[in-house]
Design a protein around this motif. Structure first.
Motif, short mmCIF file in Angstrom:
data_model
loop_
_atom_site.label_atom_id
_atom_site.label_comp_id
_atom_site.label_asym_id
_atom_site.label_seq_id
_atom_site.Cartn_x
_atom_site.Cartn_y
_atom_site.Cartn_z
N MET A 1 0.84 -1.21 0.00
CA MET A 1 0.00 0.00 0.00
C MET A 1 0.87 1.25 0.00
SD MET A 1 -2.83 -1.21 2.86
CE MET A 1 -3.93 0.21 2.64
N ARG A 2 0.33 2.32 -0.52
CA ARG A 2 0.96 3.61 -0.38
C ARG A 2 0.58 4.21 0.98
NH1 ARG A 2 -0.56 6.33 -6.08
NH2 ARG A 2 -2.46 5.10 -5.82
N THR A 3 1.34 5.17 1.44
CA THR A 3 1.15 5.64 2.81
C THR A 3 1.15 7.16 2.90
OG1 THR A 3 3.54 5.49 3.24
CG2 THR A 3 2.18 3.56 3.81
N ALA A 4 0.34 7.67 3.83
CA ALA A 4 0.28 9.11 4.10
C ALA A 4 0.34 9.32 5.61
CB ALA A 4 -0.99 9.71 3.53
N TRP A 5 1.32 10.08 6.04
CA TRP A 5 1.52 10.37 7.46
C TRP A 5 0.89 11.71 7.80
CZ3 TRP A 5 6.43 12.56 10.08
CH2 TRP A 5 6.35 12.42 11.48
N ILE A 6 -0.06 11.69 8.73
CA ILE A 6 -0.64 12.93 9.23
C ILE A 6 0.20 13.37 10.43
CG2 ILE A 6 -2.73 14.06 10.07
CD1 ILE A 6 -2.97 12.92 7.26
N ASN A 7 1.01 14.37 10.22
CA ASN A 7 1.95 14.84 11.25
C ASN A 7 1.45 16.17 11.81
OD1 ASN A 7 4.13 15.40 12.87
ND2 ASN A 7 5.57 15.73 11.19
N ARG A 8 0.56 16.09 12.78
CA ARG A 8 -0.03 17.30 13.36
C ARG A 8 0.90 17.98 14.37
NH1 ARG A 8 -4.69 13.69 13.76
NH2 ARG A 8 -6.24 14.23 12.17
N THR A 9 1.92 17.29 14.83
CA THR A 9 2.72 17.79 15.95
C THR A 9 4.13 18.22 15.56
OG1 THR A 9 3.52 15.57 16.50
CG2 THR A 9 1.44 16.30 17.52
N GLY A 10 4.48 18.13 14.30
CA GLY A 10 5.83 18.49 13.90
C GLY A 10 6.87 17.47 14.31
N ALA A 11 6.48 16.22 14.43
CA ALA A 11 7.39 15.15 14.83
C ALA A 11 8.31 14.75 13.68
CB ALA A 11 6.59 13.93 15.30
N ILE B 1 3.61 10.30 1.46
CA ILE B 1 3.13 11.67 1.63
C ILE B 1 3.23 12.02 3.11
CG2 ILE B 1 1.14 13.22 1.47
CD1 ILE B 1 0.04 11.53 -0.75
N GLU B 2 3.65 13.23 3.40
CA GLU B 2 3.59 13.77 4.76
C GLU B 2 2.83 15.09 4.72
OE1 GLU B 2 6.44 15.69 8.26
OE2 GLU B 2 7.30 14.21 6.87
N VAL B 3 1.78 15.18 5.52
CA VAL B 3 0.96 16.39 5.57
C VAL B 3 0.62 16.68 7.03
CG1 VAL B 3 -0.05 16.20 3.26
CG2 VAL B 3 -1.12 15.00 5.17
N THR B 4 0.06 17.85 7.27
CA THR B 4 -0.27 18.24 8.64
C THR B 4 -1.71 17.99 9.00
OG1 THR B 4 -0.68 20.52 7.96
CG2 THR B 4 1.54 19.98 8.70
N SER B 5 -2.55 17.63 8.00
CA SER B 5 -3.96 17.41 8.27
C SER B 5 -4.59 16.64 7.12
CB SER B 5 -4.69 18.75 8.44
OG SER B 5 -4.82 19.41 7.19
N LEU B 6 -5.80 16.14 7.38
CA LEU B 6 -6.54 15.45 6.32
C LEU B 6 -6.95 16.43 5.21
CD1 LEU B 6 -8.89 12.92 8.12
CD2 LEU B 6 -6.96 12.40 6.64
N VAL B 7 -7.20 17.66 5.56
CA VAL B 7 -7.52 18.66 4.54
C VAL B 7 -6.33 18.86 3.61
CG1 VAL B 7 -8.15 21.07 4.15
CG2 VAL B 7 -9.18 19.82 6.05
N ASP B 8 -5.13 18.94 4.19
CA ASP B 8 -3.92 19.06 3.37
C ASP B 8 -3.75 17.84 2.48
OD1 ASP B 8 -3.37 21.48 4.55
OD2 ASP B 8 -1.94 20.67 6.00
N LEU B 9 -4.08 16.67 3.01
CA LEU B 9 -3.96 15.45 2.21
C LEU B 9 -4.88 15.51 0.98
CD1 LEU B 9 -2.93 12.58 1.74
CD2 LEU B 9 -4.77 11.78 3.25
N ALA B 10 -6.10 15.94 1.18
CA ALA B 10 -7.02 16.05 0.05
C ALA B 10 -6.49 17.04 -0.99
CB ALA B 10 -8.40 16.50 0.54
#
Length: 225
Positions: A192-202, A213-222
């Motif tokens: 599978m492909r993967t998307a990391w929701i990184n809300r905390t700046g980790a 993909i690395e994004v800060t929110s699901l909205v950013d992912l869309a």
């Protein structure tokens, strides 16, 4: 990552649900609000161990036992009835957790760009339905799936293959979305492909393969898709 995925599989606990929203229930039970994180990590630890040992653990059963143990450690003089009531109050609050602010608009946005949105949780599908059921995201959901029906928790390969099989999509057509690197690593290993929701700046663990993909929110992912 090239090409938009056909389906996005969303982890639920912590990825969609805001664990901070249940801190008050821990305080009411005689613990600290920040103990919710210790509780959650302990539940994951024991669930992972059960899966490795070949058991199909109940998230609710482990969660209740861990909550009871934590309250008992903090208040050794409380009666068994009081401990049971405190543990149940914590579990009730977990089921009623609130979504992160980006979750509902993010799911709607994913649906609007033509991606099927599916939850894949180690817990009950009822929890995911309750989390999203009274929101605009409910109409955007394709389906709700539980790793329990695959016989073991993520990151067991069987959990992801179960989701792919029910959705009728190949791994390369699917995107696993989570805040947990271990969850994404499990998905990556079944193609599978993967998307990391990184809300905390980790920082993503170097011992795992990097997410697509690395994004800060699901909205950013869309927006990225």
């Amino acid at each position: 990552m090239t090409g938009r995925p056909v389906a996005a599989f969303l982890d639920v606990n912590d990825t969609l649900s805001d664990l901070g929203s249940v801190g008050g229930a821990f305080v009411d039970a005689g613990l600290r609000a920040e103990d919710v994180r210790a509780w959650y990590l302990s539940v994951l630890r024991d669930g992972f161990a059960a899966t490795v040992l070949g058991d199909n653990a109940s998230y609710a059963a482990i969660g209740t036992d861990v909550a009871r143990s934590m309250v008992r450690a903090a208040h050794p003089d409380r009666s068994d009835a009081d401990l049971d009531a405190a543990a149940q109050s914590i579990m009730t609050a977990m089921v009623a957790a609130q979504p992160h602010p980006d979750v509902v608009p993010g799911i709607v946005a994913l649906n609007e760009v033509g991606v099927r949105v599916i939850t894949l949780s180690n817990g009950s599908t009822d929890v995911a339905r309750r989390l999203l059921g009274d929101t605009p995201a409910a109409a955007a959901m394709d389906s709700y799936l539980s790793a329990n029906d695959a016989g073991g928790w993520k990151p067991s390969p069987a959990a992801y293959r179960h989701g792919l099989r029910l959705a009728g999509v190949a791994g390369v057509e699917a995107l696993m979305v989570a805040v947990h690197p271990w969850d994404l690593e499990g998905a990556r290993r079944v193609g599978m492909r993967t998307a990391w929701i990184n809300r905390t700046g980790a920082t993503y663990p170097a011992h795992f393969g990097a997410p697509d993909i690395e994004v800060t929110s699901l909205v950013d992912l869309a927006d990225r898709l």
